[in-house]
Design a protein around this motif. Structure first.
Motif, mmCIF file in Angstrom:
data_model
loop_
_atom_site.group_PDB
_atom_site.id
_atom_site.type_symbol
_atom_site.label_atom_id
_atom_site.label_comp_id
_atom_site.label_asym_id
_atom_site.label_seq_id
_atom_site.Cartn_x
_atom_site.Cartn_y
_atom_site.Cartn_z
ATOM 1 N N ASP A 1 12.774 -2.255 0.083
ATOM 2 C CA ASP A 1 13.853 -2.390 -0.909
ATOM 3 C C ASP A 1 13.827 -3.420 -1.756
ATOM 4 O OD1 ASP A 1 14.661 0.021 0.546
ATOM 5 O OD2 ASP A 1 16.257 -0.733 1.573
ATOM 6 N N GLN B 1 -6.840 -1.353 3.938
ATOM 7 C CA GLN B 1 -5.894 -1.054 5.235
ATOM 8 C C GLN B 1 -6.585 0.238 5.896
ATOM 9 O OE1 GLN B 1 -2.182 1.190 5.074
ATOM 10 N NE2 GLN B 1 -1.125 -1.008 5.695
ATOM 11 N N ALA C 1 0.074 5.313 0.144
ATOM 12 C CA ALA C 1 -0.902 6.484 0.017
ATOM 13 C C ALA C 1 -0.529 7.287 -1.003
ATOM 14 C CB ALA C 1 -0.758 7.124 1.596
ATOM 15 N N PRO D 1 0.744 -1.319 0.077
ATOM 16 C CA PRO D 1 0.032 -0.114 -0.030
ATOM 17 C C PRO D 1 0.935 1.168 0.001
ATOM 18 C CG PRO D 1 0.109 -0.973 2.154
ATOM 19 C CD PRO D 1 0.878 -1.928 1.113
ATOM 20 N N TYR E 1 12.891 6.021 5.769
ATOM 21 C CA TYR E 1 13.009 5.270 4.591
ATOM 22 C C TYR E 1 14.802 5.249 4.360
ATOM 23 C CZ TYR E 1 8.270 4.834 3.693
ATOM 24 O OH TYR E 1 6.901 4.632 3.789
ATOM 25 N N LYS F 1 0.361 -4.784 8.919
ATOM 26 C CA LYS F 1 1.678 -4.526 8.373
ATOM 27 C C LYS F 1 2.360 -3.506 9.470
ATOM 28 C CE LYS F 1 3.419 -2.525 4.278
ATOM 29 N NZ LYS F 1 3.910 -1.059 4.883
ATOM 30 N N ASN G 1 9.264 -7.220 3.091
ATOM 31 C CA ASN G 1 9.164 -5.805 2.521
ATOM 32 C C ASN G 1 10.204 -4.790 2.946
ATOM 33 O OD1 ASN G 1 7.375 -2.927 3.191
ATOM 34 N ND2 ASN G 1 7.359 -3.638 1.068
ATOM 35 N N GLY H 1 6.708 -2.157 -3.205
ATOM 36 C CA GLY H 1 6.148 -1.038 -3.278
ATOM 37 C C GLY H 1 6.688 -0.111 -4.271
ATOM 38 N N ARG H 2 7.831 0.836 -3.909
ATOM 39 C CA ARG H 2 8.285 1.766 -4.738
ATOM 40 C C ARG H 2 9.104 1.111 -6.114
ATOM 41 N NH1 ARG H 2 12.058 4.172 -0.229
ATOM 42 N NH2 ARG H 2 12.016 1.971 0.343
HETATM 43 C C1 LIG Z 1 4.532 7.273 -1.042
HETATM 44 C C2 LIG Z 1 4.387 6.346 -0.065
HETATM 45 C C3 LIG Z 1 3.437 6.006 0.635
HETATM 46 C C4 LIG Z 1 3.069 5.023 1.548
HETATM 47 N N1 LIG Z 1 1.714 4.743 2.083
HETATM 48 C C5 LIG Z 1 1.599 3.520 2.892
HETATM 49 C C6 LIG Z 1 0.544 3.184 3.298
HETATM 50 O O1 LIG Z 1 -0.663 3.993 3.016
HETATM 51 N N2 LIG Z 1 0.138 2.138 4.243
HETATM 52 C C7 LIG Z 1 1.387 1.264 4.494
HETATM 53 O O2 LIG Z 1 1.176 0.329 5.240
HETATM 54 N N3 LIG Z 1 2.664 1.482 4.046
HETATM 55 C C8 LIG Z 1 2.684 2.797 3.324
HETATM 56 N N4 LIG Z 1 4.020 2.919 2.592
HETATM 57 C C9 LIG Z 1 5.166 2.021 3.009
HETATM 58 C C10 LIG Z 1 5.111 0.700 1.772
HETATM 59 O O3 LIG Z 1 3.962 0.160 1.771
HETATM 60 C C11 LIG Z 1 6.558 -0.013 2.032
HETATM 61 O O4 LIG Z 1 6.264 -0.582 3.097
HETATM 62 C C12 LIG Z 1 7.904 0.808 1.853
HETATM 63 O O5 LIG Z 1 7.689 1.743 0.973
HETATM 64 C C13 LIG Z 1 8.902 -0.119 1.846
HETATM 65 O O6 LIG Z 1 8.811 -1.136 0.582
HETATM 66 P P1 LIG Z 1 9.392 -0.755 -0.860
HETATM 67 O O7 LIG Z 1 10.843 -0.489 -0.462
HETATM 68 O O8 LIG Z 1 9.077 -1.915 -1.777
HETATM 69 O O9 LIG Z 1 8.855 0.635 -1.441
HETATM 70 C C14 LIG Z 1 4.189 4.140 1.804
HETATM 71 C C15 LIG Z 1 5.453 4.299 1.086
HETATM 72 C C16 LIG Z 1 5.662 5.333 0.100
HETATM 73 C C17 LIG Z 1 6.815 5.274 -0.384
#
Ligand SMILES: Cc1cc2nc3c(=O)[nH]c(=O)nc-3n(C[C@H](O)[C@H](O)[C@H](O)COP(=O)(O)O)c2cc1C
Length: 320
Positions: free
Chosen positions: A201, A69, A19, A17, A176, A138, A199, A223-224
């Motif tokens: 990186d 969520q 946002a 997720p 982050y 989460k 989860n 995510g990213r």
């Molecule tokens: C712009 C943005 C918005 C996010 N919004 C949420 C959210 O609404 N709920 C949540 O549990 N995590 C949120 N996260 C965290 C991501 O779900 C994830 O845990 C985090 O980015 C690390 O994973 P990644 O490296 O694959 O991006 C958000 C991250 C980013 C970058």
């Protein structure tokens, strides 16, 4: 819906997720290629209760599996919003205990709950008891390096009926920064029986392989790395479960994907709001292409949909 069915295809690959990013049009785009499941953006339990049906439709759009969520700090409010989502057709409720953002944390929500185990577990238990559908959660490793309490929390969450955990392998104080430590969660296999997703990186198939090995997790959440690449999760799913190498779409196909995603966003939010929301996606789709920064400048200076469509068309045509 049975949570177990998400594991039927082998290693599950979830869209994390995000946002402001993983809204209904983005999740529709990802789902067209394939992903085990996509999770809605977080929504505060108060907002859900205030405007339940509209918020639910907005969050879930046309998702195949509706995972909503919820975020908040009051067990009753969380339970009530979970029930509303269930009544509106949610398949799974996910509880947010990972968000590091100040505004959320100052409200004792998101990752602030990691500092208050008693309240965190009460919220989990109250939400589980309020619905018949599976409840997942989460979280991060803990608040800071000195208080990595995810093991104790995971054990308590399992006891009160949480069915799956997704763990962003950072603490709240890391925000982050630094790197996610996948190996940190490997001993969870000895502590809990419920599945957990690793989860943080994970950017490509090789990262998936390493993250699964180090974390001993049952699946991954990404995510990213999917920004501007809604096809990535399908490539990973195919490779890890079937051994198939699925090539990235050609630039011509990427143009079509981008335009469809753009128009879905405009349809979903209306022209003005949709364009405002979509600008960042133009950046992500064009990232790494020559002339991208000039392209973004031009897009950002225009409010006219027709001119933007032409800019996008010309930009992709020049790369063929
Ligand atoms: C712009 C943005 C918005 C996010 N919004 C949420 C959210 O609404 N709920 C949540 O549990 N995590 C949120 N996260 C965290 C991501 O779900 C994830 O845990 C985090 O980015 C690390 O994973 P990644 O490296 O694959 O991006 C958000 C991250 C980013 C970058």
């Amino acid at each position: 819906m049975k949570l177990k069915s998400l594991f039927d295809g082998g290693v599950p690959v979830f869209l994390a997720p995000m946002a402001g990013v993983t809204d209904a049009p983005f999740r529709k785009t990802v789902n067209k290629f394939g992903a085990t499941a996509t999770v809605s953006e977080m929504v505060s339990c108060e907002a859900l209760i205030r405007n339940s049906e509209k918020t639910f439709r907005r969050l879930t759009g046309e998702s195949n599996i509706k995972i909503v969520q919820i975020m908040g700090s009051d067990p009753k409010c969380m339970a009530e919003s979970a029930k509303i989502n269930e009544d509106n057709g949610a398949d799974i409720i996910d509880i947010n205990m990972g968000c590091p953002v100040k505004k959320i944390v100052n409200n004792n929500s998101g990752s602030a709950l990691l500092k208050n185990e008693k309240l965190a577990v009460t919220i989990a238990e109250t939400v589980v008891k309020s619905v018949k559908i599976p409840v997942t959660l989460k979280m991060r490793l803990g608040w800071d390096n000195e208080s990595k309490n995810f093991r104790s929390l995971a054990e308590q969450f399992e006891k009160v009926g949480i069915r799956m955990l997704s763990i962003h392998c950072r603490t709240r104080s890391q925000m982050y920064g630094g790197t996610a430590d996948w190996s940190e969660i490997s001993d969870l296999t000895e502590i809990i029986k419920i599945p957990y997703l690793v989860n943080g990186d994970i950017k490509n198939f090789n990262d998936v392989r390493v993250a699964l090995k180090r974390s001993k997790a049952n699946g991954v959440m990404i995510g990213r790395a999917t920004l501007g690449k809604p096809w990535l999760l399908n490539q990973i799913l195919q490779k890890i479960n079937q051994g198939n190498d699925v090539p990235s779409p050609s630039l011509e196909q990427q143009y079509e994907i981008l335009m469809q995603h753009f128009h879905d966003t405009l349809d979903f939010y209306g022209m003005e709001h949709g364009l405002r929301i979509f600008r960042k996606h133009f950046c992500w789709y064009s990232s790494g292409m020559s002339g991208a920064s000039n392209f973004r400048d031009q897009i950002n200076r225009s409010d006219n949909i027709k001119s933007i469509e032409k800019l996008v068309k010309d930009f992709y045509k020049n790369h063929h």
